[in-house]
Scaffold this motif. Sequence first.
Motif, PDB file in Angstrom:
ATOM      1  N   ASN A 412     -36.858 -66.917 -46.988  1.00 51.13           N
ATOM      2  CA  ASN A 412     -36.749 -68.037 -46.059  1.00 51.13           C
ATOM      3  C   ASN A 412     -37.119 -67.531 -44.672  1.00 51.13           C
ATOM      4  O   ASN A 412     -36.335 -67.581 -43.742  1.00 51.13           O
ATOM      5  CB  ASN A 412     -35.330 -68.603 -46.084  1.00 51.13           C
ATOM      6  N   ASP A 413     -38.319 -66.990 -44.561  1.00 51.36           N
ATOM      7  CA  ASP A 413     -38.761 -66.372 -43.325  1.00 51.36           C
ATOM      8  C   ASP A 413     -39.258 -67.458 -42.370  1.00 51.36           C
ATOM      9  O   ASP A 413     -40.338 -68.010 -42.536  1.00 51.36           O
ATOM     10  CB  ASP A 413     -39.887 -65.371 -43.642  1.00 51.36           C
ATOM     11  N   ASP A 414     -38.447 -67.790 -41.376  1.00 45.62           N
ATOM     12  CA  ASP A 414     -38.823 -68.809 -40.406  1.00 45.62           C
ATOM     13  C   ASP A 414     -39.800 -68.276 -39.366  1.00 45.62           C
ATOM     14  O   ASP A 414     -40.267 -69.019 -38.511  1.00 45.62           O
ATOM     15  CB  ASP A 414     -37.578 -69.349 -39.692  1.00 45.62           C
ATOM     16  N   GLY A 415     -40.071 -66.995 -39.440  1.00 46.61           N
ATOM     17  CA  GLY A 415     -41.047 -66.424 -38.522  1.00 46.61           C
ATOM     18  C   GLY A 415     -40.418 -65.907 -37.240  1.00 46.61           C
ATOM     19  O   GLY A 415     -39.239 -66.120 -36.948  1.00 46.61           O
ATOM     20  N   ILE A 416     -41.245 -65.196 -36.449  1.00 47.66           N
ATOM     21  CA  ILE A 416     -40.787 -64.589 -35.196  1.00 47.66           C
ATOM     22  C   ILE A 416     -40.926 -65.606 -34.065  1.00 47.66           C
ATOM     23  O   ILE A 416     -41.968 -66.239 -33.914  1.00 47.66           O
ATOM     24  CB  ILE A 416     -41.623 -63.335 -34.874  1.00 47.66           C
ATOM     25  N   LEU A 417     -39.860 -65.744 -33.303  1.00 39.74           N
ATOM     26  CA  LEU A 417     -39.947 -66.584 -32.113  1.00 39.74           C
ATOM     27  C   LEU A 417     -40.626 -65.782 -30.999  1.00 39.74           C
ATOM     28  O   LEU A 417     -40.433 -64.564 -30.890  1.00 39.74           O
ATOM     29  CB  LEU A 417     -38.545 -67.004 -31.657  1.00 39.74           C
ATOM     30  N   PRO A 418     -41.422 -66.437 -30.171  1.00 39.71           N
ATOM     31  CA  PRO A 418     -42.072 -65.707 -29.070  1.00 39.71           C
ATOM     32  C   PRO A 418     -41.038 -65.167 -28.080  1.00 39.71           C
ATOM     33  O   PRO A 418     -39.932 -65.709 -28.001  1.00 39.71           O
ATOM     34  CB  PRO A 418     -42.976 -66.760 -28.429  1.00 39.71           C
ATOM     35  N   PRO A 419     -41.362 -64.113 -27.348  1.00 41.41           N
ATOM     36  CA  PRO A 419     -40.427 -63.579 -26.342  1.00 41.41           C
ATOM     37  C   PRO A 419     -40.060 -64.650 -25.331  1.00 41.41           C
ATOM     38  O   PRO A 419     -40.916 -65.426 -24.894  1.00 41.41           O
ATOM     39  CB  PRO A 419     -41.205 -62.441 -25.692  1.00 41.41           C
ATOM     40  N   MET A 420     -38.787 -64.702 -24.939  1.00 42.47           N
ATOM     41  CA  MET A 420     -38.352 -65.681 -23.938  1.00 42.47           C
ATOM     42  C   MET A 420     -37.111 -65.165 -23.232  1.00 42.47           C
ATOM     43  O   MET A 420     -36.438 -64.244 -23.718  1.00 42.47           O
ATOM     44  CB  MET A 420     -38.118 -67.045 -24.577  1.00 42.47           C
ATOM     45  N   GLN A 421     -36.809 -65.766 -22.121  1.00 41.58           N
ATOM     46  CA  GLN A 421     -35.667 -65.347 -21.318  1.00 41.58           C
ATOM     47  C   GLN A 421     -34.808 -66.551 -20.989  1.00 41.58           C
ATOM     48  O   GLN A 421     -35.296 -67.685 -20.918  1.00 41.58           O
ATOM     49  CB  GLN A 421     -36.134 -64.691 -20.007  1.00 41.58           C
ATOM     50  N   ILE A 422     -33.522 -66.289 -20.758  1.00 39.77           N
ATOM     51  CA  ILE A 422     -32.616 -67.371 -20.365  1.00 39.77           C
ATOM     52  C   ILE A 422     -33.084 -67.933 -19.022  1.00 39.77           C
ATOM     53  O   ILE A 422     -33.404 -67.194 -18.088  1.00 39.77           O
ATOM     54  CB  ILE A 422     -31.168 -66.855 -20.268  1.00 39.77           C
ATOM     55  N   GLY A 423     -33.141 -69.239 -18.973  1.00 40.57           N
ATOM     56  CA  GLY A 423     -33.606 -69.910 -17.766  1.00 40.57           C
ATOM     57  C   GLY A 423     -35.085 -70.234 -17.781  1.00 40.57           C
ATOM     58  O   GLY A 423     -35.575 -70.973 -16.910  1.00 40.57           O
ATOM     59  N   GLN A 424     -35.811 -69.696 -18.748  1.00 42.55           N
ATOM     60  CA  GLN A 424     -37.253 -69.945 -18.804  1.00 42.55           C
ATOM     61  C   GLN A 424     -37.534 -71.418 -19.084  1.00 42.55           C
ATOM     62  O   GLN A 424     -36.868 -72.050 -19.891  1.00 42.55           O
ATOM     63  CB  GLN A 424     -37.891 -69.075 -19.900  1.00 42.55           C
ATOM     64  N   ALA A 425     -38.521 -71.952 -18.382  1.00 46.59           N
ATOM     65  CA  ALA A 425     -38.845 -73.377 -18.488  1.00 46.59           C
ATOM     66  C   ALA A 425     -39.719 -73.660 -19.703  1.00 46.59           C
ATOM     67  O   ALA A 425     -40.455 -72.785 -20.174  1.00 46.59           O
ATOM     68  CB  ALA A 425     -39.547 -73.848 -17.221  1.00 46.59           C
ATOM     69  N   LEU A 426     -39.609 -74.895 -20.204  1.00 51.89           N
ATOM     70  CA  LEU A 426     -40.440 -75.368 -21.314  1.00 51.89           C
ATOM     71  C   LEU A 426     -40.980 -76.746 -20.965  1.00 51.89           C
ATOM     72  O   LEU A 426     -40.402 -77.482 -20.150  1.00 51.89           O
ATOM     73  CB  LEU A 426     -39.639 -75.456 -22.614  1.00 51.89           C
TER      74      LEU A 426
END
Length: 826
Positions: A412-426
């Motif tokens: 059940n490999d959901d894959g790697i999430l991209p690098p991110m930081q707390i507070g980063q905008a989307l």
Amino acid sequence: MTNLVIVESPAKAKTIEKYLGKDFVVRSSYGHIRDIQKKGMGIDLANRFEPNYEISPDKKKNVAELRKLTKEADAVWLATDEDREGEAIAWHLAEALKLDVSNTKRIVFHEITKPAIQNAVANPRTVDMDLVNAQQARRILDRIVGFELSPILWKKIRTGLSAGRVQSVAVRLIVEREKEIEKFEASFSFKVQGKLQLLDQAGQPCGEIDVKRNASFDSEEEAQAYLMAISKAQLSVQSLEEKPAKRSPKAPFTTSTLQQEASSKLGFSVKQTMMIAQRLYESGKITYMRTDSVNLSEMAIAQAQEVVTSNYGAEYSHSRRYKTKNADAQEAHEAIRPTDFNVSEVTGERNEQRLYQLIWRRAIASQMADAQLQRTTVEIAISNLSDDKLVAKGEVITFEGFLKVYDFGNKNDDGILPPMQIGQALSLGELTARQSFARPPARYNEASLVRTLEEMGIGRPSTYAPTIDTVQQRGYVVKEDREGTPRDYRQLTLNAEGMNAETLSEMAGSEKNKLFPTDIAGIVTNFLTKHFGDVLDYQFTAKVEDKFDVIASGKLEWQDMLEDFYSQFHPKVEAAEDVSREEAGQARLLGNDPKTGKPMFVKIGRFGPYVQLGDGENEEKPQFASLMPGQKMDVLKLEDALELFKLPREVGEMPESYSATAVDGSTFGVEAGQKLIAKQGPFGPYLEYGTKKYAPIKGYDPLSITLEEAVILVEAKIQAEAEKIVKTFPENADVKILKGRWGPYITDLTTKKNAKIAKDEDALQLTLEECIKRLDEAPEPKKRGRAAAKKAPAKKAAAKKTTTKKTTAKKTGTKKTAKPASKTSG
């Protein structure tokens, strides 16, 4: 001859004989040789349930040969299977061959390998009468239930029906699940999911993540308001959690888990799985396949460890010892596994290869390390919805462990999430709110029924396959695929261009290889539940199995157990004699016909459920109409029943003549102007297009089928009739080669005999002489109906005449039953 070894199957005999020396001869009993006599109940109720056993007619010759061999042997070894049924077969062999059960050697082994066979011979025992008595108790109790319940069903509902302690409970499960589905009221909700874009410090997209809202909305308006709020909100990473996780392998296969996994992974039926596993066992490739144990022997664990370390590395090896939940289990004492872990693949028939590899992978994986995972959970804050969040999840396998061998879609490999930081905008990518409908309880397939039976303690490993096969053979259950129906759903889509709402369509309710109860299953289940609630009670059935276990352990006398059961069961059988056929068959008054005022009933008959118009009073003959495919008598309404009496229905006339010519020059056809009449028969709707000319209506409603559609069906039937004749012989018009359901075959129109043609043969190359030869060698056709019923008494009469001319055969007859539940037939 020094030693005679008797096993159950000839295939097993061949395998074992090569492991024993020249002093051993191995022969087969070909399964059971004795059973309770078929005439009458075969049980002396007054004499502590003493069974009257008889040697099966087809085994008498084999038993005679075995008796001759036992007289020539210095020692006899009974080597039947190691479960209770095998123990009972060993005892029956000792009785039939007049062996002293107290000193006849009994050997058991759970795998057919040279070490296992030699070890068994070195450590013989005698027949375990506690195991035999447990099996006797099961057989006798089941005979009593079947013998006393089935005639009640014949008298009160329909001839030919049967009941059984485990079979009837299995049918009840399927019937009650169908009732749950019928009562289910669908609800819907809107689930939000989609994609968001990660933004770098310059506000440029730097990655994409899949997100969803854990909770759903009850209405489209709520979902729309939520999406509109997001379109105006600022999105940012609020929390980011990473933590390790692991996944452990499952235990090696038991009988039921093998049946379930082979069904879901390989598409095998339960019966097919057991047949293939039997062949693998008898050829020495796997251990005994009827077991409820998950245990592996120390030798097997050690060998598995060596194979894992050698093939994948020491870090992949992890020895495990599984414990069986049922501590009182009296079946085989080891899980299903390969006899040699070094053999990962076998030769032979393709399905044998597939099942073996499934068993090998499951067993070897059970001795491997856990799979190591890294799970990441990210929560996305929504500026104008402080109490709401979107969630993104990722799962990465950091060490495969057992998944290296036994993946089979378990990853059940959901894959790697991209690098991110707390507070980063989307920013918004695209979100959808899709209308999702709640699903009714799932119908059983064979695998899920086995799982339920096991969980409830109903039956044992050896009973699952024959039980599921029996309920289908008896017509209580059908296994089939059913197409879904189109269903509209609403979907809201939010992206950079704005909000879009649309109505889309999907197929809902499609079923594949599911078990559906027939109308008669519901009627029989309701009748038995009402009048024999104890027998069909799930807990009672499970407790009976527990009592068999206690008998097998020597702590309970089998006759005492049966006396306790029969004293409660038989009075209910006597009481059921007073139930009327109408009540038992659940005949139901639907109402009165608006035109005639006559009462209309729905009933069950020989050919299934039907509607009756009129009660037959005042010497007026009622009218009958069979239900349409898919209609159920317990939910049928008056307006539905009235529609059935619109048949027969004249669809129209053939616009022009149509004919087709067979290879022998004979023609099949229909003339222009011939009336096409839609009718309903006991086997479904059909078109009548002349005297005794019928075409089945498939894919159309007989009440609405058009003339154009009817013409297509009639022409197809005519073409099929012409193509059925493959070859004829001018010198003998009675012998023909016809095309059947499973390919071409030879038939004689005079004698009604049929002969087979092999699949790899060219039917057109067969000569008349060869066809006649095969017909001569073919078995006589089975007689049906009254002729078949008179056949057995006639044989008995002939036998009696040989002893005395004064003896006459007794006349036999059958009680007349109600007329078929159909207005028309075809």
